[in-house]
Motif scaffolding. Structure first.
Motif, PDB file in Angstrom:
ATOM      1  N   LEU A   1       0.807  -1.224   0.000  1.00 38.00           N
ATOM      2  CA  LEU A   1       0.000   0.000   0.000  1.00 38.00           C
ATOM      3  C   LEU A   1       0.837   1.270   0.000  1.00 38.00           C
ATOM      4  O   LEU A   1       0.415   2.298  -0.546  1.00 38.00           O
ATOM      5  CB  LEU A   1      -0.949   0.005   1.207  1.00 38.00           C
ATOM      6  CG  LEU A   1      -2.035  -1.076   1.214  1.00 38.00           C
ATOM      7  CD1 LEU A   1      -2.925  -0.932   2.441  1.00 38.00           C
ATOM      8  CD2 LEU A   1      -2.872  -1.037  -0.060  1.00 38.00           C
ATOM      9  N   PHE A   2       2.037   1.233   0.606  1.00 37.89           N
ATOM     10  CA  PHE A   2       2.864   2.436   0.684  1.00 37.89           C
ATOM     11  C   PHE A   2       3.851   2.576  -0.483  1.00 37.89           C
ATOM     12  O   PHE A   2       4.687   3.468  -0.479  1.00 37.89           O
ATOM     13  CB  PHE A   2       3.618   2.473   2.019  1.00 37.89           C
ATOM     14  CG  PHE A   2       2.726   2.719   3.196  1.00 37.89           C
ATOM     15  CD1 PHE A   2       2.063   3.920   3.351  1.00 37.89           C
ATOM     16  CD2 PHE A   2       2.523   1.730   4.148  1.00 37.89           C
ATOM     17  CE1 PHE A   2       1.222   4.147   4.434  1.00 37.89           C
ATOM     18  CE2 PHE A   2       1.689   1.941   5.234  1.00 37.89           C
ATOM     19  CZ  PHE A   2       1.028   3.151   5.382  1.00 37.89           C
ATOM     20  N   ASN A   3       3.732   1.691  -1.464  1.00 38.81           N
ATOM     21  CA  ASN A   3       4.565   1.789  -2.664  1.00 38.81           C
ATOM     22  C   ASN A   3       3.649   2.009  -3.863  1.00 38.81           C
ATOM     23  O   ASN A   3       2.833   1.141  -4.204  1.00 38.81           O
ATOM     24  CB  ASN A   3       5.386   0.503  -2.829  1.00 38.81           C
ATOM     25  CG  ASN A   3       6.392   0.595  -3.970  1.00 38.81           C
ATOM     26  OD1 ASN A   3       6.035   0.837  -5.121  1.00 38.81           O
ATOM     27  ND2 ASN A   3       7.663   0.393  -3.655  1.00 38.81           N
ATOM     28  N   LYS A   4       3.772   3.160  -4.515  1.00 35.48           N
ATOM     29  CA  LYS A   4       2.866   3.533  -5.609  1.00 35.48           C
ATOM     30  C   LYS A   4       2.942   2.526  -6.755  1.00 35.48           C
ATOM     31  O   LYS A   4       1.912   2.146  -7.344  1.00 35.48           O
ATOM     32  CB  LYS A   4       3.206   4.937  -6.112  1.00 35.48           C
ATOM     33  CG  LYS A   4       2.229   5.448  -7.161  1.00 35.48           C
ATOM     34  CD  LYS A   4       2.583   6.853  -7.598  1.00 35.48           C
ATOM     35  CE  LYS A   4       1.601   7.340  -8.661  1.00 35.48           C
ATOM     36  NZ  LYS A   4       1.941   8.713  -9.135  1.00 35.48           N
ATOM     37  N   ASN A   5       4.152   2.086  -7.103  1.00 28.14           N
ATOM     38  CA  ASN A   5       4.330   1.128  -8.197  1.00 28.14           C
ATOM     39  C   ASN A   5       3.627  -0.201  -7.898  1.00 28.14           C
ATOM     40  O   ASN A   5       2.963  -0.780  -8.766  1.00 28.14           O
ATOM     41  CB  ASN A   5       5.821   0.883  -8.430  1.00 28.14           C
ATOM     42  CG  ASN A   5       6.079  -0.058  -9.591  1.00 28.14           C
ATOM     43  OD1 ASN A   5       5.452   0.034 -10.643  1.00 28.14           O
ATOM     44  ND2 ASN A   5       6.989  -1.003  -9.399  1.00 28.14           N
ATOM     45  N   TYR A   6       3.742  -0.664  -6.660  1.00 27.14           N
ATOM     46  CA  TYR A   6       3.091  -1.910  -6.255  1.00 27.14           C
ATOM     47  C   TYR A   6       1.575  -1.755  -6.290  1.00 27.14           C
ATOM     48  O   TYR A   6       0.853  -2.653  -6.736  1.00 27.14           O
ATOM     49  CB  TYR A   6       3.537  -2.328  -4.854  1.00 27.14           C
ATOM     50  CG  TYR A   6       4.991  -2.740  -4.755  1.00 27.14           C
ATOM     51  CD1 TYR A   6       5.759  -3.004  -5.884  1.00 27.14           C
ATOM     52  CD2 TYR A   6       5.611  -2.872  -3.502  1.00 27.14           C
ATOM     53  CE1 TYR A   6       7.085  -3.380  -5.789  1.00 27.14           C
ATOM     54  CE2 TYR A   6       6.939  -3.261  -3.393  1.00 27.14           C
ATOM     55  CZ  TYR A   6       7.672  -3.510  -4.536  1.00 27.14           C
ATOM     56  OH  TYR A   6       8.988  -3.890  -4.429  1.00 27.14           O
ATOM     57  N   ARG A   7       1.079  -0.606  -5.803  1.00 22.44           N
ATOM     58  CA  ARG A   7      -0.369  -0.361  -5.783  1.00 22.44           C
ATOM     59  C   ARG A   7      -0.943  -0.376  -7.196  1.00 22.44           C
ATOM     60  O   ARG A   7      -1.997  -0.954  -7.451  1.00 22.44           O
ATOM     61  CB  ARG A   7      -0.685   0.989  -5.123  1.00 22.44           C
ATOM     62  CG  ARG A   7      -0.518   1.028  -3.633  1.00 22.44           C
ATOM     63  CD  ARG A   7      -1.314   2.196  -3.026  1.00 22.44           C
ATOM     64  NE  ARG A   7      -1.091   3.463  -3.719  1.00 22.44           N
ATOM     65  CZ  ARG A   7      -0.139   4.327  -3.429  1.00 22.44           C
ATOM     66  NH1 ARG A   7       0.722   4.052  -2.450  1.00 22.44           N
ATOM     67  NH2 ARG A   7      -0.011   5.457  -4.097  1.00 22.44           N
ATOM     68  N   ASN A   8      -0.226   0.252  -8.116  1.00 23.99           N
ATOM     69  CA  ASN A   8      -0.707   0.346  -9.497  1.00 23.99           C
ATOM     70  C   ASN A   8      -0.774  -1.022 -10.180  1.00 23.99           C
ATOM     71  O   ASN A   8      -1.610  -1.242 -11.064  1.00 23.99           O
ATOM     72  CB  ASN A   8       0.199   1.280 -10.307  1.00 23.99           C
ATOM     73  CG  ASN A   8       0.075   2.729  -9.861  1.00 23.99           C
ATOM     74  OD1 ASN A   8      -0.920   3.108  -9.237  1.00 23.99           O
ATOM     75  ND2 ASN A   8       1.069   3.547 -10.155  1.00 23.99           N
ATOM     76  N   LYS A   9       0.113  -1.909  -9.780  1.00 26.31           N
ATOM     77  CA  LYS A   9       0.161  -3.228 -10.433  1.00 26.31           C
ATOM     78  C   LYS A   9      -0.755  -4.259  -9.767  1.00 26.31           C
ATOM     79  O   LYS A   9      -0.937  -5.352 -10.309  1.00 26.31           O
ATOM     80  CB  LYS A   9       1.600  -3.751 -10.447  1.00 26.31           C
ATOM     81  CG  LYS A   9       2.518  -2.920 -11.334  1.00 26.31           C
ATOM     82  CD  LYS A   9       3.764  -3.666 -11.726  1.00 26.31           C
ATOM     83  CE  LYS A   9       4.546  -2.853 -12.762  1.00 26.31           C
ATOM     84  NZ  LYS A   9       5.726  -3.554 -13.252  1.00 26.31           N
ATOM     85  N   LEU A  10      -1.309  -3.895  -8.633  1.00 24.93           N
ATOM     86  CA  LEU A  10      -2.120  -4.857  -7.881  1.00 24.93           C
ATOM     87  C   LEU A  10      -3.368  -5.284  -8.644  1.00 24.93           C
ATOM     88  O   LEU A  10      -3.660  -6.482  -8.745  1.00 24.93           O
ATOM     89  CB  LEU A  10      -2.504  -4.265  -6.521  1.00 24.93           C
ATOM     90  CG  LEU A  10      -3.303  -5.181  -5.596  1.00 24.93           C
ATOM     91  CD1 LEU A  10      -2.536  -6.468  -5.319  1.00 24.93           C
ATOM     92  CD2 LEU A  10      -3.625  -4.472  -4.281  1.00 24.93           C
ATOM     93  N   LEU A  11      -4.121  -4.318  -9.187  1.00 27.82           N
ATOM     94  CA  LEU A  11      -5.357  -4.645  -9.895  1.00 27.82           C
ATOM     95  C   LEU A  11      -5.098  -5.472 -11.149  1.00 27.82           C
ATOM     96  O   LEU A  11      -5.901  -6.345 -11.505  1.00 27.82           O
ATOM     97  CB  LEU A  11      -6.107  -3.361 -10.264  1.00 27.82           C
ATOM     98  CG  LEU A  11      -6.792  -2.623  -9.106  1.00 27.82           C
ATOM     99  CD1 LEU A  11      -7.476  -1.362  -9.596  1.00 27.82           C
ATOM    100  CD2 LEU A  11      -7.803  -3.526  -8.413  1.00 27.82           C
ATOM    101  N   VAL A  12      -3.980  -5.201 -11.820  1.00 24.44           N
ATOM    102  CA  VAL A  12      -3.633  -5.964 -13.025  1.00 24.44           C
ATOM    103  C   VAL A  12      -3.237  -7.392 -12.651  1.00 24.44           C
ATOM    104  O   VAL A  12      -3.547  -8.348 -13.382  1.00 24.44           O
ATOM    105  CB  VAL A  12      -2.461  -5.270 -13.778  1.00 24.44           C
ATOM    106  CG1 VAL A  12      -2.080  -6.068 -15.028  1.00 24.44           C
ATOM    107  CG2 VAL A  12      -2.849  -3.857 -14.143  1.00 24.44           C
ATOM    108  N   THR A  13      -2.563  -7.527 -11.526  1.00 21.72           N
ATOM    109  CA  THR A  13      -2.046  -8.830 -11.094  1.00 21.72           C
ATOM    110  C   THR A  13      -3.123  -9.714 -10.478  1.00 21.72           C
ATOM    111  O   THR A  13      -3.063 -10.937 -10.570  1.00 21.72           O
ATOM    112  CB  THR A  13      -0.914  -8.628 -10.067  1.00 21.72           C
ATOM    113  OG1 THR A  13       0.075  -7.757 -10.621  1.00 21.72           O
ATOM    114  CG2 THR A  13      -0.253  -9.946  -9.696  1.00 21.72           C
TER     115      THR A  13
END
Length: 283
Positions: A44-56
């Motif tokens: 949640l505190f990493n923007k790159n990880y958050r952005n890829k969550l829905l795709v993953t």
């Protein structure tokens, strides 16, 4: 994968300490849930990880489905079969994985490789049956064993989906988080279907340390290592390490519980290790 193998083997010892306290399906849900809580701030505190969550997430739901089906079928099978039978049938996972890879990835299995798979099965069975030929000859299939055969197929498909769904640029930590999140959903559904109570409050005292090992060592770290290794090694070589599981359990039992390793078990360890090493050296 060697590290993952020993971490998974350690989970057998930790799970044995927790057995009979709560349902193993509820225990697995708790493992997944606590692992998700542990990873959540990192995601949640990493923007790159958050952005890829829905795709993953959609891919991870499929991966986690087969991972969860393995645990569900395994625990349901143990209601009507023995751990010895389950351990024996689990040696089929590498061979089943190799056969499925022929259809999915257009891999080939040579006659030499088939021999190696059977040598691995023989070596692993020697460890499981502790070199007792009479015990091995008394082996027979029952209803629970057919359920566990489904579990072995689920584990094989799980290893294949790790590779199949991987795309360049995927963040492994996000895939692990999404897989465990999906696992929570599938295991919760299993609790509802089989009408199993959670009873998490029963885990107190020393049991919390065993649970911590299952969450961090046998869930978080191993799921990550399996995901990472599947990309580099592929499903066939990934599952070849299954032949080392009983050997790793025997070694850990010797270290932590002073259970002796007999000459017959040592022979089985040597045979299964030989088969694994040669399979890993195959192109």
């Amino acid at each position: 994968m060697l590290l993952a193998t020993f971490l998974v083997s350690g989970s057998f010892i930790a799970s044995a300490k927790l057995s009979g306290i709560i349902s193993p399906i509820s225990l697995t849900l708790l493992r997944f849930f606590l692992a998700v809580i542990f990873l959540m701030p990192i995601i949640l505190f990493n923007k790159n990880y958050r952005n890829k969550l829905l795709v993953t997430l959609p891919k991870a739901m499929v991966i986690s489905l087969f991972y969860s089906l393995y645990f569900i079928a395994f625990f349901k099978a143990l209601e009507t079969t023995t751990a010895l039978n389950a351990g024996t049938l689990y040696t089929l996972v590498p061979l089943i994985t190799a056969i499925l890879c022929v259809f999915i990835f257009k891999d080939k299995i040579s006659f030499y490789q088939m021999i190696l798979y059977f040598i691995g099965i023989i070596g692993t069975c020697i460890v499981i049956f502790k070199g007792n030929l009479e015990l091995f000859l008394s082996f027979s299939l029952n209803y629970g064993d057919f359920i566990f055969l489904f579990a072995t197929i689920s584990m094989a498909i799980y290893s294949i989906t790790l590779k199949f769904f991987y795309k360049k640029g995927d963040e492994l930590i996000v895939t692990v988080f999404a897989t465990l999140l999906g696992g929570c959903l599938w295991m919760f559904l299993a609790l509802q279907i089989f009408n199993i109570p959670m009873q998490w409050e029963k885990l107190q005292g020393d049991l919390i340390f065993y649970m911590a090992y299952l969450v961090i060592g046998a869930t978080l770290i191993t799921v990550y290592l399996y995901q990472k290794a599947s990309i580099i090694l592929g499903p066939k070589k990934l599952m070849a390490y299954v032949y080392l599981n009983p050997a790793a359990v025997a070694i850990l039992m010797y270290i932590f519980e002073e259970k002796l390793i007999t000459s017959s078990i040592l022979l089985g360890i040597i045979i299964s290790t030989f088969a694994t090493i040669v399979l890993l050296k195959q192109k």
